[in-house]
Design a protein around this motif. Structure first.
Motif, mmCIF file in Angstrom:
data_model
loop_
_atom_site.group_PDB
_atom_site.id
_atom_site.type_symbol
_atom_site.label_atom_id
_atom_site.label_comp_id
_atom_site.label_asym_id
_atom_site.label_seq_id
_atom_site.Cartn_x
_atom_site.Cartn_y
_atom_site.Cartn_z
ATOM 1 N N GLU A 1 82.315 24.887 14.411
ATOM 2 C CA GLU A 1 80.971 24.694 14.948
ATOM 3 C C GLU A 1 80.739 23.257 15.399
ATOM 4 O OE1 GLU A 1 78.748 26.676 11.784
ATOM 5 O OE2 GLU A 1 78.483 28.354 13.162
ATOM 6 N N GLN A 2 81.423 22.308 14.778
ATOM 7 C CA GLN A 2 81.339 20.936 15.288
ATOM 8 C C GLN A 2 81.966 20.838 16.674
ATOM 9 O OE1 GLN A 2 79.682 18.229 13.929
ATOM 10 N NE2 GLN A 2 80.100 17.487 15.996
ATOM 11 N N GLN A 3 83.044 21.585 16.883
ATOM 12 C CA GLN A 3 83.662 21.603 18.213
ATOM 13 C C GLN A 3 82.746 22.264 19.238
ATOM 14 O OE1 GLN A 3 85.969 20.211 19.812
ATOM 15 N NE2 GLN A 3 85.924 21.459 21.668
ATOM 16 N N PHE A 4 82.016 23.298 18.846
ATOM 17 C CA PHE A 4 81.063 23.927 19.763
ATOM 18 C C PHE A 4 80.033 22.901 20.230
ATOM 19 C CE2 PHE A 4 81.510 28.167 17.218
ATOM 20 C CZ PHE A 4 82.829 28.263 17.621
ATOM 21 N N ILE A 5 79.539 22.117 19.279
ATOM 22 C CA ILE A 5 78.558 21.078 19.600
ATOM 23 C C ILE A 5 79.151 20.077 20.579
ATOM 24 C CG2 ILE A 5 77.282 19.110 18.647
ATOM 25 C CD1 ILE A 5 76.960 20.770 16.055
ATOM 26 N N ASN A 6 80.361 19.613 20.281
ATOM 27 C CA ASN A 6 81.007 18.604 21.137
ATOM 28 C C ASN A 6 81.223 19.132 22.550
ATOM 29 O OD1 ASN A 6 81.123 16.998 18.849
ATOM 30 N ND2 ASN A 6 83.293 17.404 18.446
ATOM 31 N N ALA A 7 81.648 20.398 22.657
ATOM 32 C CA ALA A 7 81.944 20.977 23.977
ATOM 33 C C ALA A 7 80.691 21.067 24.837
ATOM 34 C CB ALA A 7 82.579 22.358 23.806
ATOM 35 N N VAL A 8 79.575 21.474 24.240
ATOM 36 C CA VAL A 8 78.320 21.597 24.994
ATOM 37 C C VAL A 8 77.766 20.219 25.329
ATOM 38 C CG1 VAL A 8 75.923 22.389 24.852
ATOM 39 C CG2 VAL A 8 77.779 23.896 24.103
ATOM 40 N N ARG A 9 77.865 19.282 24.400
ATOM 41 C CA ARG A 9 77.355 17.927 24.642
ATOM 42 C C ARG A 9 78.008 17.272 25.863
ATOM 43 N NH1 ARG A 9 76.975 15.430 18.546
ATOM 44 N NH2 ARG A 9 74.709 15.622 18.273
ATOM 45 N N GLN A 10 79.257 17.600 26.105
ATOM 46 C CA GLN A 10 79.959 16.972 27.226
ATOM 47 C C GLN A 10 79.350 17.338 28.572
ATOM 48 O OE1 GLN A 10 84.486 16.515 26.731
ATOM 49 N NE2 GLN A 10 84.039 18.240 25.387
ATOM 50 N N TYR A 11 78.545 18.395 28.610
ATOM 51 C CA TYR A 11 77.928 18.845 29.866
ATOM 52 C C TYR A 11 76.411 18.675 29.868
ATOM 53 C CZ TYR A 11 82.310 20.839 31.524
ATOM 54 O OH TYR A 11 83.596 20.998 31.973
ATOM 55 N N ARG A 12 75.849 18.182 28.779
ATOM 56 C CA ARG A 12 74.394 18.140 28.671
ATOM 57 C C ARG A 12 73.750 17.345 29.804
ATOM 58 N NH1 ARG A 12 71.568 16.551 23.029
ATOM 59 N NH2 ARG A 12 72.889 14.701 23.270
ATOM 60 N N ASP A 13 74.382 16.252 30.222
ATOM 61 C CA ASP A 13 73.787 15.416 31.272
ATOM 62 C C ASP A 13 73.805 16.083 32.643
ATOM 63 O OD1 ASP A 13 73.302 13.495 29.395
ATOM 64 O OD2 ASP A 13 75.032 12.242 29.906
ATOM 65 N N GLN A 14 74.568 17.166 32.793
ATOM 66 C CA GLN A 14 74.615 17.870 34.072
ATOM 67 C C GLN A 14 73.582 18.986 34.165
ATOM 68 O OE1 GLN A 14 79.466 17.610 34.134
ATOM 69 N NE2 GLN A 14 78.514 19.068 35.536
ATOM 70 N N VAL A 15 72.826 19.172 33.105
ATOM 71 C CA VAL A 15 71.819 20.240 33.071
ATOM 72 C C VAL A 15 70.452 19.632 33.338
ATOM 73 C CG1 VAL A 15 70.701 21.975 31.628
ATOM 74 C CG2 VAL A 15 73.180 21.639 31.467
ATOM 75 N N ASP A 16 69.792 20.097 34.407
ATOM 76 C CA ASP A 16 68.460 19.605 34.763
ATOM 77 C C ASP A 16 67.349 20.555 34.331
ATOM 78 O OD1 ASP A 16 69.514 17.322 36.031
ATOM 79 O OD2 ASP A 16 69.910 18.474 37.864
ATOM 80 N N ASP A 17 67.687 21.815 34.129
ATOM 81 C CA ASP A 17 66.684 22.807 33.778
ATOM 82 C C ASP A 17 66.059 22.485 32.413
ATOM 83 O OD1 ASP A 17 65.258 25.323 33.813
ATOM 84 O OD2 ASP A 17 66.737 26.052 32.382
#
Length: 281
Positions: A51-67
């Protein structure tokens, strides 16, 4: 353009729950059955690192999400998974205190997760989507088929219900981020096959190790009962199999399995402490 497909009436918010399961884990807490107890304990061993890896994977794209809606759901997803990781870390420490030899299991899985973190970020996110699909399908099954956990101790029923509820609430967050930021359907399905192999591999390895400590690894009766539980009746894995394989459809989305009724029903029975729901960043 619609980015988040989480229904408007589903809130992805972390609940600050704590479960002291140290006494439960001194027993075969699932109906005094060695296999059922070992199977769920084996799943727990994968959660803190996974689950820590799930967090890391999503965080890497957070800045590309504008919605704004999806950004808020990402915050909730991170908070929920962080709390799941914490609670299952306590859970696993209690297993170790009982005498289970989990250091080698942890080291093996940690090495695997280090390899996952070395992959390109699109593959990491695809892997997260696949693993989240497994947890969401099993969460749905646990919430829908109450009899599967009916023989568990009350505290363990609450822990697994809480985990299942939140896995259901955020089941499409990583998927929606992937579809918006990556969108490679072929990669999504290929990575799912690799995740499938590793999910079953580590679940089997962990289950066997725990049964060995219990002196039940070579018990024919234990394995017959366990195989019946997974593939016969009630057939936990057998009944989940169609939903697992639905991920391979080109038009797949997690909320095609609309189980908001189960969320409402189970949330009404979840003993949530006051002021326990917050938004995490």
């Amino acid at each position: 353009m619609t980015v988040s497909y989480t229904p408007e009436d589903v809130s992805v918010q972390p609940r600050h729950m704590h479960f002291d399961v140290s006494q439960d884990l001194k027993t075969w807490w699932h109906g005094n059955d060695a296999f059922r107890t070992a199977f769920f304990n084996a799943l727990s061993l994968q959660f803190p690192d996974g689950e820590q890896q799930f967090i890391n994977a999503v965080r890497q794209y957070r800045d590309q999400v504008d919605d704004p809606k999806l950004k808020e759901e990402i915050r909730g997803f991170i908070g929920q998974e962080g709390l799941h990781s914490r609670e299952h870390r306590h859970y696993n420490e209690a297993l170790k205190a009982r005498g289970y030899k989990i250091d080698a299991l942890d080291a093996r899985f940690h090495k695997h997760m280090q390899w996952v973190r070395s992959l390109p970020r699109d593959r990491q996110l695809a892997g997260t989507c696949a693993a989240e699909h497994y947890t969401a399908v099993m969460a749905n099954a646990i919430l829908r088929n109450r009899e599967w956990m009916a023989d568990a101790t009350p505290q363990m029923q609450q822990l697994w219900r809480w985990h299942a509820i939140e896995e259901t609430e955020h089941k499409s967050v990583a998927f929606d981020v992937y579809r918006h930021c990556v969108g490679d359907e072929r990669l999504r399905r290929i990575v799912f096959l690799f995740v499938t192999y590793h999910f079953f591999k580590y679940t089997l390895i962990n289950t066997c190790s725990l049964l060995k400590t219990d002196g039940k690894l070579w018990s024919l009766r234990t394995w017959l009962g366990g195989l019946n539980f997974l593939w016969g009746w009630p057939g936990v894995m057998r009944r989940c199999l169609p939903d697992f394989l639905a991920y391979l459809r080109k038009d797949f989305h997690p909320w095609q399995q609309d189980n908001r009724d189960l969320l409402s029903e189970n949330l009404a029975e979840l003993e949530v402490p006051q002021a326990s729901i917050t938004t995490a960043g």
